[in-house]
Enzyme design. Structure first.
Site, PDB file in Angstrom:
ATOM      1  N   ASP A   1      -2.034   1.582  -4.001  1.00 15.24           N
ATOM      2  CA  ASP A   1      -3.096   2.456  -4.498  1.00 15.24           C
ATOM      3  C   ASP A   1      -2.633   3.488  -5.525  1.00 15.24           C
ATOM      4  O   ASP A   1      -3.439   4.277  -6.009  1.00 15.24           O
ATOM      5  CB  ASP A   1      -3.772   3.168  -3.311  1.00 15.24           C
TER       6      ASP A   1
ATOM      7  N   GLU B   1      10.459   8.109   3.822  1.00 15.00           N
ATOM      8  CA  GLU B   1      11.317   8.210   2.623  1.00 15.00           C
ATOM      9  C   GLU B   1      12.649   8.840   2.991  1.00 15.00           C
ATOM     10  O   GLU B   1      13.719   8.353   2.615  1.00 15.00           O
ATOM     11  CB  GLU B   1      10.650   9.062   1.536  1.00 15.00           C
TER      12      GLU B   1
HETATM   13  C1  UGA Z   1       1.774   8.216   1.868  1.00 12.80           C
HETATM   14  C2  UGA Z   1       3.032   7.681   1.174  1.00 12.80           C
HETATM   15  O1  UGA Z   1       2.800   7.542  -0.212  1.00 12.80           O
HETATM   16  C3  UGA Z   1       3.377   6.335   1.761  1.00 12.80           C
HETATM   17  O2  UGA Z   1       4.424   5.749   1.051  1.00 12.80           O
HETATM   18  C4  UGA Z   1       3.720   6.537   3.208  1.00 12.80           C
HETATM   19  O3  UGA Z   1       3.999   5.294   3.783  1.00 12.80           O
HETATM   20  C5  UGA Z   1       2.534   7.191   3.908  1.00 12.80           C
HETATM   21  O4  UGA Z   1       2.058   8.351   3.239  1.00 12.80           O
HETATM   22  C6  UGA Z   1       2.935   7.639   5.284  1.00 12.80           C
HETATM   23  O5  UGA Z   1       3.764   8.549   5.332  1.00 12.80           O
HETATM   24  O6  UGA Z   1       2.441   7.133   6.261  1.00 12.80           O
HETATM   25  P1  UGA Z   1      -0.753   7.444   1.769  1.00 12.80           P
HETATM   26  O7  UGA Z   1      -1.324   7.451   0.408  1.00 12.80           O
HETATM   27  O8  UGA Z   1      -1.071   8.551   2.679  1.00 12.80           O
HETATM   28  O9  UGA Z   1       0.824   7.253   1.647  1.00 12.80           O
HETATM   29  O10 UGA Z   1      -1.026   6.099   2.564  1.00 12.80           O
HETATM   30  P2  UGA Z   1      -1.685   4.755   2.100  1.00 12.80           P
HETATM   31  O11 UGA Z   1      -1.715   4.613   0.625  1.00 12.80           O
HETATM   32  O12 UGA Z   1      -2.936   4.588   2.852  1.00 12.80           O
HETATM   33  O13 UGA Z   1      -0.625   3.691   2.699  1.00 12.80           O
HETATM   34  C7  UGA Z   1       0.671   3.514   2.158  1.00 12.80           C
HETATM   35  C8  UGA Z   1       0.902   2.024   1.916  1.00 12.80           C
HETATM   36  O14 UGA Z   1       0.873   1.334   3.161  1.00 12.80           O
HETATM   37  C9  UGA Z   1      -0.164   1.388   1.012  1.00 12.80           C
HETATM   38  O15 UGA Z   1       0.445   0.486   0.119  1.00 12.80           O
HETATM   39  C10 UGA Z   1      -1.079   0.673   2.007  1.00 12.80           C
HETATM   40  O16 UGA Z   1      -1.678  -0.489   1.459  1.00 12.80           O
HETATM   41  C11 UGA Z   1      -0.125   0.320   3.148  1.00 12.80           C
HETATM   42  N1  UGA Z   1      -0.789   0.325   4.479  1.00 12.80           N
HETATM   43  C12 UGA Z   1      -1.606   1.359   4.872  1.00 12.80           C
HETATM   44  C13 UGA Z   1      -0.567  -0.729   5.350  1.00 12.80           C
HETATM   45  O17 UGA Z   1       0.159  -1.676   5.016  1.00 12.80           O
HETATM   46  N2  UGA Z   1      -1.176  -0.710   6.582  1.00 12.80           N
HETATM   47  C14 UGA Z   1      -2.002   0.307   6.978  1.00 12.80           C
HETATM   48  O18 UGA Z   1      -2.531   0.250   8.113  1.00 12.80           O
HETATM   49  C15 UGA Z   1      -2.217   1.354   6.097  1.00 12.80           C
HETATM   50 MN    MN Z   2      -1.596   5.927  -0.933  1.00 12.76          MN
END
Ligand code: UGA
Ligand code: MN
Length: 315
Positions: free
Chosen positions: A170, A253
């Site tokens: 995203d 991270e």
């Molecule tokens: C932030 C950070 O940018 C992430 O790298 C980190 O993993 C996350 O917080 C965290 O600390 O948990 P954020 O924008 O809050 O990310 O989260 P998302 O963009 O919703 O998810 C991060 C990535 O994991 C995305 O590429 C999403 O597609 C993936 N994701 C999310 C999954 O594979 N499974 C899920 O259930 C939710």
């Molecule tokens: Mn994100």
């Protein structure tokens, strides 16, 4: 079309537009793919050949450029294909790139498999479900961790050179970030826009050397950085066999960079000494499931019956 067996594991290399979905389904049904990953269910499904529509050719006498391995976690939701589309359109402009897409699911999502195939971007699609014990607990989810660790596991087996970058599906990426990270020797870092209340997460550089980190949430982290704010080389990763991302929301991270055993002072600062923003931590507003209007029988025999298959309708 080239096929390669390795134990119980299969890599299918297929020219993107050549594949018909019928053939693909047959292959999926007839093969059991599993690899010896820490999450037992992680499976590799498909790897397509290099047939990108947009690609800079290597000039005569130029040295081959290190490959960039982009690891992207993704999961099923209405915005999944739109997010991957935006990212893919960017990656199509980057030569010598291999896209490792880790899907948070145990069953291949045919929409994603088909979508990736038609991009022409060399890629590997991995099934990387979040282990149940993390999905069901009440705490914040360690999002994308199973996906990224599976990508690392794949790289340890398949790559010897190049650079790795964790690119969430995203975020927004300027293609210049990829040319910046391509020259990473060990671990590099650079600014990320739209992170925390500071609006920015970046190394602070003074007179060309590490001074501090700038990030709105320190949290006792040694590396208060965003996932999109660093890259590392494959040779360095291979020197650190224990490097892994922890299932610890907020500390993914930091835990991973600690496991890479790098000192902040040794980090390579990119993007003109961290003076440029080439990546942003954008977020997409979740959409409500669409109304079921499309199911009205008056639309039988029309194109809406095909379109409906790609929609998530309200429950
Ligand atoms: C932030 C950070 O940018 C992430 O790298 C980190 O993993 C996350 O917080 C965290 O600390 O948990 P954020 O924008 O809050 O990310 O989260 P998302 O963009 O919703 O998810 C991060 C990535 O994991 C995305 O590429 C999403 O597609 C993936 N994701 C999310 C999954 O594979 N499974 C899920 O259930 C939710
Ligand atoms: Mn994100």
């Amino acid at each position: 079309m080239a096929m390669r067996w390795s134990g119980r594991k299969l890599v299918l290399a297929i020219g993107g537009s050549m594949i018909s979905f019928t053939i693909f389904l047959c292959l999926l049904n007839s093969i059991s793919f599993s690899c010896h990953c820490e999450e037992k269910e992680v499976r590799e499904v498909l790897c397509c050949s290099d047939s990108r529509p947009i690609k800079k050719q290597q000039g005569e006498g130029e040295l081959p450029q290190p490959t960039i391995y982009v690891i992207t976690p993704t999961y099923k939701r209405m915005e999944q294909i739109p997010e991957l589309t935006r990212l893919a359109q960017t990656l199509m402009h980057v030569p010598n790139l291999h896209w490792i897409v880790g899907d948070d699911t145990s069953e291949p999502n045919r929409h994603i498999v088909e979508y990736l195939s038609q991009t022409g971007i060399p890629h590997t699609y991995l099934l990387t479900p979040m282990p149940k014990q993390y999905r069901t607990r009440s705490k914040a989810l360690p999002k994308g961790v199973a996906n990224r660790n599976a990508g690392l596991k794949w790289l340890r087996k398949h790559a010897t050179q190049g650079v790795v970058y964790f690119a969430d599906d995203d975020n927004t990426y300027d293609i210049r970030i990829f040319e910046e990270i391509r020259r990473t020797k060990r671990v590099s870092a650079f600014p990320v826009g739209l992170v925390t209340s500071y609006g920015l997460s970046t190394p602070v550089v003074k007179n060309g050397s590490f001074f501090d980190w700038y990030d709105g949430w320190r949290g006792g982290r040694k590396f208060p950085v965003d996932m999109a704010g660093f890259a590392f080389s494959v040779p360095y990763l291979l020197q650190k066999p224990k490097a892994i991302m922890p299932y610890k929301a907020g500390f993914e991270e930091d835990g991973f960079l600690r496991s890479l055993q790098i000192d902040p002072k040794e980090v390579e600062f990119l993007a003109d000494g961290c003076t440029k923003i080439y990546v942003w931590h954008t977020k997409t507003r979740p959409n409500k499931p669409s109304k079921k209007t499309i199911l009205n029988t008056k639309y039988d025999g029309t194109n809406l019956r095909q379109l409906q298959k790609d929609m998530i309708l309200e429950m």
